[in-house]
Every structure is written in structure tokens, then in C-alpha cells.
Design a protein around this motif. Structure first.
Motif, PDB file in Angstrom:
ATOM      1  N   HIS A 161      12.373 -27.961  21.076  1.00 57.35           N
ATOM      2  CA  HIS A 161      12.058 -27.262  19.821  1.00 57.35           C
ATOM      3  C   HIS A 161      12.980 -26.060  19.647  1.00 57.35           C
ATOM      4  N   ASP A 163      12.477 -21.947  18.230  1.00 60.38           N
ATOM      5  CA  ASP A 163      11.454 -20.987  17.833  1.00 60.38           C
ATOM      6  C   ASP A 163      11.666 -20.739  16.337  1.00 60.38           C
ATOM      7  N   LEU A 180      17.213 -16.299  21.559  1.00 60.78           N
ATOM      8  CA  LEU A 180      16.117 -15.886  22.439  1.00 60.78           C
ATOM      9  C   LEU A 180      16.775 -15.427  23.730  1.00 60.78           C
ATOM     10  N   HIS A 304      15.370 -26.165  22.810  1.00 60.86           N
ATOM     11  CA  HIS A 304      15.034 -25.946  24.215  1.00 60.86           C
ATOM     12  C   HIS A 304      13.654 -26.515  24.520  1.00 60.86           C
TER      13      HIS A 304
END
Ligand SMILES: O=C(O)CCC(=O)C(=O)O
Ligand SMILES: [Fe+2]
Length: 346
Positions: A161, A163, A180, A304
């Protein structure tokens, strides 16, 4: 192959989609440790703390510093970078059980590493629907969340997915973080948890043309993150406008997949989504994060995932700290929530 600390001594060039790996020298690690030892709790004044951490990290050797800056600024650099031999907190309190910050952490070395690395990529941001708008997220297994597709999960693997963030404009892949940063404070008891990254360049290279062109068509609706649907819709789905999963130029594709469910609008789109999931697994670059390591994740170049692991809730569970980073705050100013704080967004 899963990277371990033994693999990350020295600096290896990172280009194309391959995992970039940087290991600090002991001298550099010790300097960072000394300079971050006196850092005050960053929450009181995040701009000040982030500026100080930027100053500390800007003193890294030119090669290392440029590698990190290049990771943040260029379309052709890798989507994921592992940084090793970072300083750690000399005393680490028990892993928080509830996903909230530890109230009595005696020092802020991990937070300093997180803000220092983040400040080289852009601006750390908070989102009110994720961890109550905090800038530093504690990613830990939370009782009751074991099987959820959220960062609180453990027993179930977290699917590939990005974020994303709910936005009433109907697109969840615009105001979301560009990067991230994950800093590992503690690994899981059995050292099973593996974070993987699948780069859209590698995915696109493997997929058949017709599957790729389906994934490039606006035939998919992303479900909003679990944190948002729980808070605002009693857990019901809140779907985006139809979007393509893969977009942008062939050389530098962007990918958007929600963890909390993707609705394919046709059977052909559904089959392409299944094929995408298999392909993510086949091109994945796995990393088993250890204390003293950080993972920089480009949230547009790839997706990720995290494998399953078993929590014990004994104070020694896996503990990561995470930031969401935007290159610029300007392009998300429609989401700003200045009453909550300058870096906080809806
Ligand atoms: O726990 C991990 O390794 C990654 C979890 C995750 O997807 C995230 O923090 O966004
Ligand atoms: Fe994630």
C-alpha cells in the motif's frame, strides 16, 4: 535477499530502483549521538527541533549527505533507502502499548534521528486523522489491532500500500505524504517483521502491456484509511473518485494503492489488481529493520508492506517511530489546520 546490518557498512551507490544502502561510520554515529543527547522533547517546538536536527545532520560527510538529498529530490533515484549505524537512545523505556507517545522517555535520540533525516527530505507534517495529528508517530502493535490493515497490526501481514489521506476533493493520493521515514527503536521478539518495498518501475517492467494499461485507467476507487473510516464513518467504506493505480510517465511512474481496500470497477480491473498484487510480491525488496537503522520510503515511486509477527505486549515489542514528510507545505495548504498547529493538516 533481506538486508542485515552486516550488509550495510560503507556506502554503495543507489541508482535506478534498487534499494539504496548507506552505513554511517562509527565516528559520524558518535558525533550524532553526542549532539542529539541534549535534545529537548521535540513536541514543544517542532520547527525549532527540526531546524536543530537539520543542522546536526547537515554535518554528515558530503557523500552521505548528497546521497540522502538526491534520494529526496530526483525522479530517477531509488524509492527506498536503508540507513544504518545511526545512534540509538542509551536507555529505552518499554514499548508503548497503545500507539501513543511514551510519556517518560528519558532522551530523544530516536526522535532526533527521525527529524534530522526527515528535514533532509522535506517538511514533517501531522494529519488529524492519523495519530491525532502528531508529527512523530509511534508504530507499535496495539492490542485489538492485530489483524487490521493499519500500522497497529501484527499477526496479519500488512498488504502492499501507500500511506494515503482522505480528502473531500475525492482524491486520496494528492495531499498524502511524499515520504515516510521509519526509525527502528526495537525489533520484534522473533525478528520476523520484514518491511518490503515494491517500486512502480520494477512493477511496470514485469506487467504485460494490457494489464499495465488497465492499471493506468481510472477504474479503481480507493477506500479511505482505517483511522479515517473508524472516526468519521463508523467503519463504513469511504471511497475515492475513480483513479488509475499507476500514472505518470513510463520512466517515472507513480503508484497509489490503499491498504484498507481498493474497489475495481470492472472484472478486467479486478484481474489486473490481482496481477499487481502478485507482481508486488515478486519484485519486493525486503528489509528487516533493526535498532540503529532507518528506512526512507518514497510514498509515490512505490508501495510498501509489512510481514506478520507475533506481539507479546510485554514492553519489549517492535517499536518504530515514523514521520510523514511533504516536499512542500504550500500544495496542501487547503488541508491546513492552523488552530491545531502550523504543521498540522486535516
Ligand atoms: O511496520 C512497518 O514496517 C511499516 C508499517 C507501515 O506501513 C507504515 O508505517 O506506514
Ligand atoms: Fe504504510
Amino acid at each position: 535477499m533481506t538486508m542485515t546490518v552486516a550488509d550495510i557498512r560503507g556506502v554503495r551507490p543507489g541508482s535506478g530502483s534498487a534499494l539504496a544502502v548507506l552505513g554511517l561510520s562509527d565516528t559520524d554515529r558518535d558525533r550524532l549521538a553526542r549532539e542529539l543527547a541534549g535534545l529537548a522533547a521535540p513536541g514543544a517546538d517542532v520547527d525549532r527541533a527540526s531546524t536543530r536536527c537539520h543542522q546536526v545532520f547537515a554535518g554528515l560527510p558530503l557523500d552521505v549527505l548528497q546521497r540522502i538529498l538526491d534520494f529526496g529530490r530526483h525522479p530517477d533515484t531509488p524509492g527506498v533507502a536503508l540507513i544504518g549505524n545511526l545512534p540509538v537512545d542509551p536507555v529505552l523505556p518499554p514499548t508503548p502499548r497503545d500507539g501513543r507517545p511514551c510519556p517518560d522517555k528519558p532522551g530523544y535520540v530516536a526522535e532526533g534521528v527521525l527529524l534530522g533525516l526527515s528535514s533532509l527530505l522535506g517538511e514533517p507534517v501531522g494529519m488529524l486523522s492519523e495519530k491525532e495529528g502528531r508529527i512523530i508517530h509511534d508504530v507499535v502493535p496495539v492490542p485489538g489491532g492485530e489483524r487490521t490493515q493499519t500500522n497497529q497490526g501484527s499477526e496479519a501481514s500488512l498488504n502492499f500500500h501507500n500511506d494515503i489521506v482522505h480528502d473531500p476533493v475525492g482524491r486520496y493520493d494528492l495531499a498524502n505524504p511524499d515520504f515516510l521515514v521509519l526509525v527502528c527503536l526495537r525489533d520484534d521478539h522473533e525478528r520476523r517483521a520484514v518491511t518490503s518495498y515494491a517500486d512502480a518501475r520494477d512493477i511496470s517492467a514485469v506487467l504485460a502491456d494490457d494489464v499495465l494499461s488497465t492499471l493506468r485507467s481510472p477504474l479503481f476507487r480507493l477506500n479511505a484509511p482505517g483511522s479515517y473510516t473508524r472516526q468519521h464513518a463508523g467503519g463504513a467504506e469511504v471511497l475515492s473518485d475513480p483513479v488509475p493505480i499507476i500514472s505518470g510517465s513510463r520512466a517515472y511512474p507513480e503508484i497509489a494503492v490503499s491498504a484498507n481496500g481498493v474497489h475495481a470497477m470492472t472484472s478486467r480491473a479486478g484481474a489486473a489488481l490481482d496481477r499487481l498484487r502478485e507482481t508486488c510480491r515478486s519484485v519486493a525488496q525486503p528489509v528487516r529493520l533493526e535498532p540503529g537503522q532507518a528506512l526512507l520510503i518514497n510514498n509515490r515511486k512505490g508501495v510498501h508492506a509489512r510481514s506478520a509477527f507475533t506481539p507479546r505486549y510485554d514492553g519489549l515489542d517492535r517499536w518504530l517511530q515514523r514521520t510523514y514528510v511533504r516536499r512542500s507545505l504550500w500544495t496542501i495548504r487547503h488541508r491546513a489546520a492552523p488552530e491545531a498547529g502550523r504543521r498540522i493538516h486535516l
